[in-house]
Design a protein around this motif. Structure first.
Motif, PDB file in Angstrom:
ATOM      1  N   TYR A 119      89.290 -87.211 -57.024  1.00 50.28           N
ATOM      2  CA  TYR A 119      90.303 -87.638 -56.056  1.00 50.28           C
ATOM      3  C   TYR A 119      90.015 -87.084 -54.665  1.00 50.28           C
ATOM      4  N   THR A 120      89.548 -85.841 -54.592  1.00 52.69           N
ATOM      5  CA  THR A 120      89.278 -85.229 -53.291  1.00 52.69           C
ATOM      6  C   THR A 120      88.118 -85.920 -52.588  1.00 52.69           C
ATOM      7  N   TYR A 121      87.038 -86.155 -53.315  1.00 56.64           N
ATOM      8  CA  TYR A 121      85.897 -86.845 -52.698  1.00 56.64           C
ATOM      9  C   TYR A 121      86.289 -88.267 -52.299  1.00 56.64           C
ATOM     10  N   ASN A 122      87.128 -88.884 -53.100  1.00 55.42           N
ATOM     11  CA  ASN A 122      87.548 -90.261 -52.817  1.00 55.42           C
ATOM     12  C   ASN A 122      88.352 -90.368 -51.520  1.00 55.42           C
ATOM     13  N   LEU A 123      88.884 -89.243 -51.035  1.00 55.32           N
ATOM     14  CA  LEU A 123      89.608 -89.246 -49.769  1.00 55.32           C
ATOM     15  C   LEU A 123      88.713 -89.650 -48.603  1.00 55.32           C
ATOM     16  N   LEU A 124      87.397 -89.468 -48.778  1.00 55.11           N
ATOM     17  CA  LEU A 124      86.447 -89.880 -47.741  1.00 55.11           C
ATOM     18  C   LEU A 124      86.564 -91.371 -47.427  1.00 55.11           C
ATOM     19  N   ALA A 125      87.041 -92.137 -48.395  1.00 54.33           N
ATOM     20  CA  ALA A 125      87.078 -93.589 -48.230  1.00 54.33           C
ATOM     21  C   ALA A 125      88.291 -94.065 -47.442  1.00 54.33           C
ATOM     22  N   TYR A 126      89.299 -93.215 -47.293  1.00 49.54           N
ATOM     23  CA  TYR A 126      90.565 -93.694 -46.713  1.00 49.54           C
ATOM     24  C   TYR A 126      90.410 -94.094 -45.245  1.00 49.54           C
ATOM     25  N   ALA A 127      89.930 -93.175 -44.421  1.00 50.53           N
ATOM     26  CA  ALA A 127      89.811 -93.468 -42.992  1.00 50.53           C
ATOM     27  C   ALA A 127      88.866 -94.644 -42.720  1.00 50.53           C
ATOM     28  N   PRO A 128      87.663 -94.692 -43.335  1.00 52.00           N
ATOM     29  CA  PRO A 128      86.799 -95.855 -43.098  1.00 52.00           C
ATOM     30  C   PRO A 128      87.442 -97.181 -43.479  1.00 52.00           C
ATOM     31  N   THR A 129      88.165 -97.199 -44.600  1.00 52.07           N
ATOM     32  CA  THR A 129      88.786 -98.443 -45.062  1.00 52.07           C
ATOM     33  C   THR A 129      89.806 -98.961 -44.048  1.00 52.07           C
ATOM     34  N   PHE A 130      90.709 -98.119 -43.617  1.00 53.34           N
ATOM     35  CA  PHE A 130      91.787 -98.567 -42.730  1.00 53.34           C
ATOM     36  C   PHE A 130      91.291 -98.827 -41.314  1.00 53.34           C
ATOM     37  N   ILE A 131      90.320 -98.031 -40.856  1.00 51.88           N
ATOM     38  CA  ILE A 131      89.785 -98.272 -39.519  1.00 51.88           C
ATOM     39  C   ILE A 131      88.989 -99.580 -39.491  1.00 51.88           C
ATOM     40  N   LEU A 132      88.186 -99.820 -40.515  1.00 52.13           N
ATOM     41  CA  LEU A 132      87.444-101.089 -40.583  1.00 52.13           C
ATOM     42  C   LEU A 132      88.391-102.279 -40.662  1.00 52.13           C
ATOM     43  N   ASN A 133      89.463-102.148 -41.440  1.00 55.21           N
ATOM     44  CA  ASN A 133      90.459-103.221 -41.505  1.00 55.21           C
ATOM     45  C   ASN A 133      91.080-103.471 -40.128  1.00 55.21           C
ATOM     46  N   GLY A 134      91.364-102.380 -39.415  1.00 53.88           N
ATOM     47  CA  GLY A 134      91.925-102.504 -38.077  1.00 53.88           C
ATOM     48  C   GLY A 134      90.964-103.161 -37.102  1.00 53.88           C
ATOM     49  N   MET A 135      89.666-102.978 -37.345  1.00 51.89           N
ATOM     50  CA  MET A 135      88.636-103.582 -36.491  1.00 51.89           C
ATOM     51  C   MET A 135      88.335-105.017 -36.898  1.00 51.89           C
ATOM     52  N   GLY A 136      89.041-105.517 -37.919  1.00 52.24           N
ATOM     53  CA  GLY A 136      88.823-106.879 -38.383  1.00 52.24           C
ATOM     54  C   GLY A 136      87.738-107.013 -39.429  1.00 52.24           C
ATOM     55  N   LYS A 137      87.198-105.897 -39.887  1.00 55.30           N
ATOM     56  CA  LYS A 137      86.149-105.905 -40.911  1.00 55.30           C
ATOM     57  C   LYS A 137      86.803-105.686 -42.283  1.00 55.30           C
ATOM     58  N   ILE A 138      87.416-106.733 -42.814  1.00 53.03           N
ATOM     59  CA  ILE A 138      88.159-106.582 -44.067  1.00 53.03           C
ATOM     60  C   ILE A 138      87.316-106.898 -45.298  1.00 53.03           C
ATOM     61  N   ASN A 139      86.268-107.678 -45.129  1.00 55.16           N
ATOM     62  CA  ASN A 139      85.473-108.092 -46.291  1.00 55.16           C
ATOM     63  C   ASN A 139      84.686-106.942 -46.910  1.00 55.16           C
ATOM     64  N   GLU A 140      84.121-106.075 -46.065  1.00 57.42           N
ATOM     65  CA  GLU A 140      83.287-104.989 -46.576  1.00 57.42           C
ATOM     66  C   GLU A 140      84.082-104.008 -47.444  1.00 57.42           C
ATOM     67  N   PRO A 141      85.217-103.483 -46.975  1.00 60.91           N
ATOM     68  CA  PRO A 141      86.001-102.586 -47.840  1.00 60.91           C
ATOM     69  C   PRO A 141      86.488-103.271 -49.114  1.00 60.91           C
ATOM     70  N   MET A 142      86.880-104.557 -48.991  1.00 65.62           N
ATOM     71  CA  MET A 142      87.363-105.281 -50.159  1.00 65.62           C
ATOM     72  C   MET A 142      86.268-105.441 -51.200  1.00 65.62           C
ATOM     73  N   LEU A 143      85.061-105.800 -50.753  1.00 63.48           N
ATOM     74  CA  LEU A 143      83.941-105.992 -51.672  1.00 63.48           C
ATOM     75  C   LEU A 143      83.575-104.687 -52.374  1.00 63.48           C
ATOM     76  N   ILE A 144      83.527-103.606 -51.614  1.00 62.56           N
ATOM     77  CA  ILE A 144      83.186-102.316 -52.209  1.00 62.56           C
ATOM     78  C   ILE A 144      84.255-101.884 -53.210  1.00 62.56           C
ATOM     79  N   SER A 145      85.519-102.121 -52.902  1.00 57.87           N
ATOM     80  CA  SER A 145      86.609-101.756 -53.820  1.00 57.87           C
ATOM     81  C   SER A 145      86.503-102.536 -55.129  1.00 57.87           C
ATOM     82  N   ILE A 146      86.183-103.820 -55.043  1.00 56.39           N
ATOM     83  CA  ILE A 146      86.035-104.652 -56.253  1.00 56.39           C
ATOM     84  C   ILE A 146      84.846-104.174 -57.090  1.00 56.39           C
TER      85      ILE A 146
END
Length: 268
Positions: A119-146
């Motif tokens: 869980y602690t290491y997985n926290l690394l993913a939070y900021a990149p995911t939301f910042i990329l979504n805010g930048m309009g890059k929604i496909n990359e985080p979604m694909l990696i999550s799937i």
């Protein structure tokens, strides 16, 4: 899709344990998960949901250097809190379970260590995911999550059949590490911004080690029967030593204190 994949990552191992192994193991797992789950809620507790609109605004104004600062600041607060909680769980988890439930739940503590690290290491993913979504890059985080969710399903199932309980845990933790690392690297590829690991990660990790050694020394030299008062006394000492070291190495700068002060005043 991203949120659904996250739910799979956090819950699929319970289904596997109950289906392929033994429902009793689910109880051990649930004990550990009920404690370590708070690590995964750290971003929400810190109000990091505002990263998405903040990143969108900075992107619209073409302030890329500010996005880099936003990324490092958000990751700094998240990882600081996560490492503190993880180290506290590792140091005091076994003792807490013994006080709470009594002896015979050693497996729950071992599960707790696996989950706390994942869980602690997985926290690394939070900021990149939301910042990329805010930048309009929604496909990359979604694909990696799937992909991460599918990896978890495959690994947890195969390893559970071969290694039982710990096979499931290893599959879950590997998928968490893989997903968080992939998001971290994708963020770097898209933005060119690299997380300042030395400043953000290393200092709280050293603080947790020093705090652990202090508690280890007390446990080995103070021959007193364990009690809730002693337990909370050691937790308090651990926290004080951790915070003293963080201030000694100047982990938080003036801007950090202004941000923390501003958020606190908003809440009160």
């Amino acid at each position: 899709f991203t949120r659904t994949a996250g739910l799979i990552n956090y819950n699929f191992d319970k289904l596997i344990l109950g289906w392929l192994i033994n429902p009793v193991m689910v109880a051990y797992y649930q004990i550990a998960a009920s404690i370590t789950k708070y690590i995964s809620t750290i971003p929400d507790m810190l109000g990091m949901h505002s990263l998405l609109p903040a990143a969108a605004e900075l992107q619209a104004k073409n302030k890329n250097e500010k996005i880099c600062i936003l990324y490092n600041k958000a990751s700094k607060y998240i990882l600081f809190t996560g490492i503190f909680l993880m180290s506290g769980i590792i140091v005091f988890g076994k003792e807490f379970i013994n006080l709470w439930l009594g002896s015979g739940y050693e497996q729950a503590y071992l599960i707790m260590i696996f989950l706390a690290a994942g869980y602690t290491y997985n926290l690394l993913a939070y900021a990149p995911t939301f910042i990329l979504n805010g930048m309009g890059k929604i496909n990359e985080p979604m694909l990696i999550s799937i992909i991460t969710a599918l990896l978890n399903i495959v690994l947890s199932t195969l390893l559970a059949l071969k290694f039982g309980l710990y096979g499931t845990l290893i599959g879950t933790v590997i998928s968490m590490f893989a997903g968080a690392t992939a998001l971290f690297l994708i963020f770097y590829k898209i933005t060119g911004f690299m997380l300042a690991f030395k400043d953000i990660f290393l200092k709280p990790l050293i603080a947790s080690i020093i705090s652990f050694l202090s508690i280890y020394f007390i446990n080995n030299n103070l021959k007193v029967e364990n009690s809730l008062i002693l337990f909370f006394g050691k937790v308090l000492l651990f926290t004080i030593i951790f915070i003293i070291f963080i201030f000694a190495v100047k982990y938080f700068d003036k801007d950090d204190f202004e941000i923390i002060k501003g958020n606190f005043l908003k809440k009160v």
